[in-house]
Motif scaffolding. Structure first.
Motif, PDB file in Angstrom:
ATOM      1  N   THR A 168     -22.674  98.820 -92.091  1.00 44.62           N
ATOM      2  CA  THR A 168     -23.105  99.984 -91.316  1.00 44.62           C
ATOM      3  C   THR A 168     -23.262 101.211 -92.212  1.00 44.62           C
ATOM      4  OG1 THR A 168     -20.806 100.412 -90.694  1.00 44.62           O
ATOM      5  CG2 THR A 168     -22.165  99.251 -89.090  1.00 44.62           C
ATOM      6  N   SER A 169     -22.402 101.326 -93.229  1.00 47.82           N
ATOM      7  CA  SER A 169     -22.521 102.462 -94.142  1.00 47.82           C
ATOM      8  C   SER A 169     -23.848 102.397 -94.882  1.00 47.82           C
ATOM      9  CB  SER A 169     -21.387 102.453 -95.166  1.00 47.82           C
ATOM     10  OG  SER A 169     -20.157 102.462 -94.520  1.00 47.82           O
ATOM     11  N   PHE A 170     -24.192 101.189 -95.259  1.00 41.78           N
ATOM     12  CA  PHE A 170     -25.451 101.019 -95.980  1.00 41.78           C
ATOM     13  C   PHE A 170     -26.625 101.375 -95.074  1.00 41.78           C
ATOM     14  CE2 PHE A 170     -28.848  98.461 -97.954  1.00 41.78           C
ATOM     15  CZ  PHE A 170     -28.830  99.095 -99.183  1.00 41.78           C
ATOM     16  N   GLN A 171     -26.491 101.026 -93.783  1.00 42.24           N
ATOM     17  CA  GLN A 171     -27.517 101.410 -92.818  1.00 42.24           C
ATOM     18  C   GLN A 171     -27.659 102.936 -92.793  1.00 42.24           C
ATOM     19  OE1 GLN A 171     -29.151  98.642 -92.473  1.00 42.24           O
ATOM     20  NE2 GLN A 171     -29.570  99.088 -90.332  1.00 42.24           N
ATOM     21  N   GLY A 172     -26.523 103.611 -92.843  1.00 43.92           N
ATOM     22  CA  GLY A 172     -26.530 105.070 -92.852  1.00 43.92           C
ATOM     23  C   GLY A 172     -27.241 105.598 -94.090  1.00 43.92           C
ATOM     24  N   TYR A 173     -26.946 104.966 -95.205  1.00 40.40           N
ATOM     25  CA  TYR A 173     -27.564 105.367 -96.466  1.00 40.40           C
ATOM     26  C   TYR A 173     -29.080 105.242 -96.382  1.00 40.40           C
ATOM     27  CZ  TYR A 173     -28.764 105.387-101.409  1.00 40.40           C
ATOM     28  OH  TYR A 173     -29.318 105.685-102.617  1.00 40.40           O
ATOM     29  N   ARG A 174     -29.508 104.165 -95.733  1.00 40.05           N
ATOM     30  CA  ARG A 174     -30.938 103.900 -95.690  1.00 40.05           C
ATOM     31  C   ARG A 174     -31.684 104.727 -94.647  1.00 40.05           C
ATOM     32  NH1 ARG A 174     -33.699  98.800 -95.444  1.00 40.05           N
ATOM     33  NH2 ARG A 174     -32.957  98.961 -93.327  1.00 40.05           N
ATOM     34  N   LEU A 175     -30.907 105.347 -93.749  1.00 36.13           N
ATOM     35  CA  LEU A 175     -31.534 106.076 -92.642  1.00 36.13           C
ATOM     36  C   LEU A 175     -32.635 107.026 -93.123  1.00 36.13           C
ATOM     37  CD1 LEU A 175     -31.387 106.720 -89.553  1.00 36.13           C
ATOM     38  CD2 LEU A 175     -29.930 108.635 -90.182  1.00 36.13           C
ATOM     39  N   ILE A 176     -32.309 107.804 -94.123  1.00 33.51           N
ATOM     40  CA  ILE A 176     -33.230 108.830 -94.595  1.00 33.51           C
ATOM     41  C   ILE A 176     -34.460 108.220 -95.253  1.00 33.51           C
ATOM     42  CG2 ILE A 176     -32.017 109.087 -96.796  1.00 33.51           C
ATOM     43  CD1 ILE A 176     -33.467 112.010 -94.870  1.00 33.51           C
ATOM     44  N   TYR A 177     -34.270 107.010 -95.798  1.00 37.51           N
ATOM     45  CA  TYR A 177     -35.415 106.356 -96.452  1.00 37.51           C
ATOM     46  C   TYR A 177     -36.285 105.613 -95.460  1.00 37.51           C
ATOM     47  CZ  TYR A 177     -33.054 107.302-100.819  1.00 37.51           C
ATOM     48  OH  TYR A 177     -32.459 107.930-101.865  1.00 37.51           O
ATOM     49  N   ARG A 178     -35.670 105.270 -94.323  1.00 39.11           N
ATOM     50  CA  ARG A 178     -36.382 104.426 -93.394  1.00 39.11           C
ATOM     51  C   ARG A 178     -37.418 105.187 -92.578  1.00 39.11           C
ATOM     52  NH1 ARG A 178     -32.513 101.451 -89.558  1.00 39.11           N
ATOM     53  NH2 ARG A 178     -31.096 103.083 -90.227  1.00 39.11           N
ATOM     54  N   PHE A 179     -37.188 106.494 -92.391  1.00 35.45           N
ATOM     55  CA  PHE A 179     -38.060 107.214 -91.472  1.00 35.45           C
ATOM     56  C   PHE A 179     -38.763 108.381 -92.148  1.00 35.45           C
ATOM     57  CE2 PHE A 179     -34.724 105.312 -88.917  1.00 35.45           C
ATOM     58  CZ  PHE A 179     -35.478 104.622 -88.009  1.00 35.45           C
ATOM     59  N   LYS A 180     -39.925 108.674 -91.615  1.00 37.75           N
ATOM     60  CA  LYS A 180     -40.604 109.880 -92.037  1.00 37.75           C
ATOM     61  C   LYS A 180     -39.924 111.046 -91.334  1.00 37.75           C
ATOM     62  CE  LYS A 180     -45.266 108.011 -92.320  1.00 37.75           C
ATOM     63  NZ  LYS A 180     -45.416 107.240 -91.075  1.00 37.75           N
ATOM     64  N   LEU A 181     -40.088 112.220 -91.913  1.00 31.98           N
ATOM     65  CA  LEU A 181     -39.418 113.394 -91.378  1.00 31.98           C
ATOM     66  C   LEU A 181     -39.738 113.601 -89.891  1.00 31.98           C
ATOM     67  CD1 LEU A 181     -37.503 115.201 -92.730  1.00 31.98           C
ATOM     68  CD2 LEU A 181     -39.342 116.815 -93.203  1.00 31.98           C
ATOM     69  N   ILE A 182     -41.025 113.420 -89.561  1.00 32.05           N
ATOM     70  CA  ILE A 182     -41.451 113.667 -88.175  1.00 32.05           C
ATOM     71  C   ILE A 182     -40.728 112.734 -87.221  1.00 32.05           C
ATOM     72  CG2 ILE A 182     -43.475 112.182 -88.492  1.00 32.05           C
ATOM     73  CD1 ILE A 182     -43.465 115.240 -86.276  1.00 32.05           C
ATOM     74  N   GLU A 183     -40.489 111.493 -87.678  1.00 32.80           N
ATOM     75  CA  GLU A 183     -39.800 110.534 -86.820  1.00 32.80           C
ATOM     76  C   GLU A 183     -38.347 110.926 -86.617  1.00 32.80           C
ATOM     77  OE1 GLU A 183     -42.050 106.362 -87.718  1.00 32.80           O
ATOM     78  OE2 GLU A 183     -40.630 107.105 -89.196  1.00 32.80           O
ATOM     79  N   LEU A 184     -37.781 111.491 -87.669  1.00 32.47           N
ATOM     80  CA  LEU A 184     -36.390 111.910 -87.564  1.00 32.47           C
ATOM     81  C   LEU A 184     -36.235 112.984 -86.486  1.00 32.47           C
ATOM     82  CD1 LEU A 184     -35.354 112.061 -91.305  1.00 32.47           C
ATOM     83  CD2 LEU A 184     -34.615 110.415 -89.605  1.00 32.47           C
ATOM     84  N   PHE A 185     -37.265 113.828 -86.383  1.00 29.77           N
ATOM     85  CA  PHE A 185     -37.142 114.918 -85.418  1.00 29.77           C
ATOM     86  C   PHE A 185     -37.406 114.480 -83.997  1.00 29.77           C
ATOM     87  CE2 PHE A 185     -37.208 117.747 -89.048  1.00 29.77           C
ATOM     88  CZ  PHE A 185     -36.193 118.586 -88.652  1.00 29.77           C
ATOM     89  N   SER A 186     -38.245 113.505 -83.837  1.00 32.16           N
ATOM     90  CA  SER A 186     -38.529 113.082 -82.468  1.00 32.16           C
ATOM     91  C   SER A 186     -37.739 111.826 -82.130  1.00 32.16           C
ATOM     92  CB  SER A 186     -40.010 112.828 -82.287  1.00 32.16           C
ATOM     93  OG  SER A 186     -40.460 111.930 -83.271  1.00 32.16           O
ATOM     94  N   ALA A 187     -36.511 111.778 -82.643  1.00 33.30           N
ATOM     95  CA  ALA A 187     -35.689 110.583 -82.488  1.00 33.30           C
ATOM     96  C   ALA A 187     -35.564 110.125 -81.043  1.00 33.30           C
ATOM     97  CB  ALA A 187     -34.308 110.840 -83.054  1.00 33.30           C
ATOM     98  N   GLU A 188     -35.484 111.096 -80.139  1.00 35.94           N
ATOM     99  CA  GLU A 188     -35.138 110.688 -78.793  1.00 35.94           C
ATOM    100  C   GLU A 188     -36.333 110.351 -77.918  1.00 35.94           C
ATOM    101  OE1 GLU A 188     -32.615 113.861 -78.483  1.00 35.94           O
ATOM    102  OE2 GLU A 188     -30.961 112.679 -79.280  1.00 35.94           O
TER     103      GLU A 188
END
Ligand code: ATP
Ligand code: MG
Lengths: 643, 257
Positions: A168-188
């Motif tokens: 799960t920690s590794f998943q957290g690490y990858r979070l920022i690499y997995r998504f484009k910025l715009i996707e991070l903002f419209s998460a919900e």
């Protein structure tokens, strides 16, 4: 500001999210540790008979538990990170390097994981004694246990969860690499939208489930006529599970769309909103709801099944061993030894019944029947005969009655394992003819009927024959006398039973109530413990999954409720609408899960001579009650979140 | 004529939690609106127009001061009573539309009627009628994410006036509309004002839209700066007077262009 400070501030600001995540991790760890600590507990291993494989029972189920707990933790982690996408996007916007953010999330999750691992094991250790005592009570073991922390349990828990936490920690690490910025903002906002319903697919779903149910209802018939037990079980599983997923994906959509078309009810107050909201969210919910439905069924089946077995331990022992002790009489000396043993325990276990059963054994077979379910018959390939008059007086002595009026040439079978309803495996021998080899000659007689009685603890197949036939038989064979004794409090007559067994066993055939009962209780007690334990874990986890999911939606839907407020919807109306929506989300999987369970246990009833009524009437209401608690909690938190 | 709305020394202070940063968005604002009036509210961005509208439309409550609608002090009213009040008496066209994502355009427009338990047939008819007025019949079955800003605004306007409310608030209701749609909306509002004697308050940056009003309040830095009546002037004349004041205040005009 250092990364560390930033991480600390995160925790403070999102305390509620962190708390939920923490709680679910700790819960998983506590449950797992408790479970394995029982497995490795040295005291219980010693106390149980060698024949009950304690650790064996735990091993299989602990694999199940690992799988489930891992999934649950990954799910909660997903829930948690989803909530934080925006925050992560913000860091990125603020100019933190991706690697820094990734590292921060990694260490944060790792620290939280390790802390909950320690707390979890600690709580688990404290709880394990209570669970241990419960287990011993269920297994009928009278043992004083002391507090114990098995090192192997700690190590195993640590290893398992360290791996999960690393993941799960590794998943957290990858979070920022997995998504484009715009996707991070419209998460919900992602992944919703109104799906297409299809009545055809809905019909197929219902057909699938109906097929599964039908197969369950006629389980034995289909299994014996070709398919075989295991393939059939898998077929049922396939049809119902696939059907469930399809039902939630298509049927619910079709139903909601239909509800929308019914303008009169749809345009009535908040219905217009609740129905649309459900439809709008169903796409993202269908899979989880179906999963919850299947999990509910698995949980209820596991608990229901183990409870059935547990209850049937008492029933079977009472039925198969109608007396506390049965032994074949040999000589005065043996009887005296037995009487002496009984006398010593007179205070606790006074004799309440003491009857003699006289039979003569003859070889013979039922023609046209391959085998009957009575094991003693299969071993002996013969019958114990008793005269009709003697049978009546014997039955009176043991407080039973059966109307048997034999005509010449007829016999009556007394077979404890006889069952006119079950007969899935064996063909019925009633009305067939039986051949008895008496001395050098043989005679044929017709089996008039059968009664399901155990006349002694030996569970033998007895044929009641006309008195004159018995008189003839007695001249060729030796009459055997079985002494059947009943004592008070046979369920805890361990000492007496051991003494009698020692006194008789080596010289003559012997059988008693206590040993069968206590062995059965040990294994079924273990089983019900594991069943209920896993059931509880599953239930708590499924409840939490719905809760998480709904809270995620609540956060996303807050603007919608603000709008409603502005348009003039009262708080009461909002509350009622939320209640309605949640009711659908909660009850749909529950109803289906309970239905699945009923049919599964019905199939079980076909296989085993047990009644599933009592387990169903206890387990299902308890399950619904706890489930309802989750519903209430979710409604409340949801309302709080959106207002 | 009766006074429908009366604001007495209304102030609103926004304070950021914990930080002690305070911002006075409204500063002792007082005014009255009579039944059947059509009032415009203008002012530069950030002047406090939306804030004022939120106060008098019961969506938010002032830090101090009193607001009476039909003689009731709404500042003291309980939330659920306010909600019913909003539903039954007010129509609000929001600056940011406030459409529900999960409802189609038709359903969004129907919502207030559904809440009022109007029967289904009547709801359908009225939705169709109002959609025709605003030229959004074609998108009735679309979801908000499938339509443009202007269409959303027309949808929001339809929802606000479908109940024939006696008090209509519009926060830049023409902000996202082309001149044709804007004129249609303003005409509809004028009709409601003249025929159904609805009282209308309109926040706008647009002097053209404001020229439909019979009185315009100018707000600057949270205070009423000036009040202008149309009186016997034609709309064109009124329009030029408004422009003149706007250039006085500054900021307002540049927002439009
Ligand atoms: N919820 C809030 N919290 C803090 N400050 C706010 C809040 N809402 C508005 N403000 C501030 O109050 C002031 C007035 O805002 P308001 O929205 O009323 O302006 P406005 O006149 O409607 O502007 P515009 O024409 O751009 O819509 C602004 O400076 C704004 O930053
Ligand atoms: Mg504004």
């Amino acid at each position: 500001m250092t990364l560390f400070n930033l991480a600390i501030r995160n925790v403070k600001r999102n305390f509620k999210n962190y708390f939920l995540y923490f709680a679910s991790m700790i819960f998983s760890i506590v449950m797992y540790y408790t479970f394995v600590s029982l497995k490795y507990n040295s005291q219980i291993e010693k106390a149980a008979d060698a024949s009950t494989k304690i650790s064996g029972g735990f091993s299989v189920s602990s694999v199940l538990l690992i799988l489930f707990v891992a999934l649950f933790m990954i799910y909660s982690n997903g829930f948690f990170t989803r909530k934080r996408k925006k925050e992560v996007g913000l860091y990125s916007l603020l100019g933190l390097r991706k690697k820094q953010i990734g590292k921060m999330l990694f260490y944060e999750n790792l620290c939280m994981g390790l802390i909950s691992l320690m707390i979890g094991i600690l709580i688990g250790a404290l709880l394990s004694k209570a669970f241990l005592s419960l287990l011993l009570v269920l297994m009928g073991l009278d043992l004083h246990v002391t507090f114990e922390i098995p090192v192997r349990a700690v190590l195993q828990t640590f290893a398992v969860f360290f791996l999960i936490i690393l993941y799960t920690s590794f998943q957290g690490y990858r979070l920022i690499y997995r998504f484009k910025l715009i996707e991070l903002f419209s998460a919900e906002k992602e992944g919703e939208g109104v799906p297409k319903g299809s009545w055809l697919m809905a019909a197929v779903a219902i057909l699938f489930i109906a097929t599964g149910y039908t197969m369950a209802l006629f389980f034995m018939k289909i299994a014996t006529k070709g398919l075989g037990l295991l393939p059939l079980a898998f077929a049922i599983l396939f049809f119902t599970v696939t059907g469930t997923y399809m039902l939630f994906h298509f049927f619910t959509v079709a139903m909601l769309k239909r509800a929308k078309k019914k303008k009169r009810s749809f345009y009535k107050g908040m219905n217009i909103f609740s129905t649309s909201q459900l439809l709008y969210r169903i796409k993202g919910n269908a899979t989880s709801l179906a999963t919850i439905s299947v999990l509910s069924a698995v949980t209820l089946c596991a608990v229901g099944f183990s409870a059935t077995v547990y209850i049937s331990t008492f029933q079977t022992a009472d039925q198969m061993r109608p007396f506390s002790y049965s032994y074949v009489k040999k000589d005065k000396h043996l009887d005296e030894k037995v009487n002496a043993a009984l006398n010593r325990e007179k205070a606790n276990h006074p004799v309440t019944n003491d009857v003699a059963l006289k039979t003569v054994f003859v070889k013979g077979e039922v023609s046209g029947v391959r085998y009957v379910s009575n094991i003693r018959y299969m071993i002996d390939e013969g019958f114990h005969l008793m005269p009709e008059s003697e049978f009546h007086s014997y039955m009176k002595q043991i407080g039973k009655s059966e109307n048997v009026h034999l005509k010449p040439g007829e016999v009556f079978a007394v077979d404890g394992s006889y069952d006119d309803n079950l007969s899935g495996f064996d063909d019925s021998y009633v009305h067939k003819s039986v051949q008895l080899n008496i001395g050098k000659s043989s005679m044929r007689m017709k089996i008039k009927g059968a009664g399901a009685y155990y006349l002694s603890d030996f569970g033998e197949f007895v044929l009641v024959v006309p008195d004159h036939v018995y008189d003839r038989v007695k001249q060729t064979g030796k009459e055997r006398v079985v002494r059947n004794i009943t004592v008070k409090n046979e369920r805890d007559s361990e000492a007496l039973s051991n003494n009698l067994a020692k006194a008789v066993k080596n010289s003559e055939q012997y059988s008693d109530y206590y040993h069968l009962f206590s062995e059965g209780l040990q294994s079924s007690g273990l089983m019900i413990f594991i069943g209920v334990f896993l059931g509880l874990v599953f239930l708590l986890a499924t409840g939490s999954i719905i809760y998480f999911k709904q809270m995620m939606e609540a956060a996303a839907d807050k603007p919608q409720y603000d709008i409603l407020q502005k348009v003039g919807v009262t708080n009461q109306e909002k509350k009622r609408a939320i209640r309605k929506q949640m009711a659908v989300v909660f009850t749909a999987p529950l109803i289906l899960g309970v239905l699945h369970t009923l049919f599964a246990l019905k199939a079980l009833e076909k296989m085993m001579p047990v009644s599933v009524a009592i387990p169903i009437f206890i387990c299902v209401p308890v399950y619904i009650l706890i489930y309802f608690g989750y519903y209430e909690m979710t409604v409340r938190s949801y309302y709080k979140e959106v207002s | 004529m009766n006074v429908v709305l009366e604001a007495k020394n209304v102030s609103k202070i926004y304070s950021t939690k914990g930080k002690g940063n305070e911002y006075k968005a409204l500063d002792n604002v007082s005014f009255t609106v009579k039944e059947g009036e059509f009032v415009g509210i203008m002012g530069p961005s950030g002047a406090g127009k939306t804030t004022l509208l939120n106060m008098i439309s019961t969506i938010d409550s002032p830090t101090s001061g009193e607001i009476y609608i039909d003689g009731n002090n709404i500042v003291k009213m309980k939330e659920d009573k306010l909600a019913l009040f909003r539903r039954n008496k007010l129509g609000f066209i929001f600056q940011d539309y406030n459409l529900l994502d999960s409802l189609t355009v038709a359903e969004n427009i129907a919502l207030p009627l559904a809440l009022a338990k109007v029967n289904a047939k009547e709801i359908d008819n009225r939705v169709k009628k109002i959609a025709a007025t605003f030229g959004i019949e074609r998108i009735l079955n679309h979801y908000p994410y499938q339509i443009s800003g202007g269409q959303k605004q027309r949808c929001a306007a339809s929802r606000a006036i479908i109940t024939n409310p006696t008090l209509i608030f519009g926060d830049e209701p023409t902000g996202a509309l082309d001149s044709k749609s804007a004129t249609d909306l303003l005409e509809s509002l004028t009709q409601l004002n003249e025929k159904a004697r609805a009282t209308i308050l309109l926040v706008t940056h647009d002097a053209f839209a404001a020229s439909y009003c019979r009185r315009v309040l100018f707000i600057k830095d949270g205070r009423i700066f000036k009040e202008l009546y149309k009186e016997e002037r034609s709309r064109k004349q009124f329009f030029s007077s408004i422009l003149a004041i706007l250039s006085d205040i500054g900021g307002g005009v540049s927002d439009v262009i």
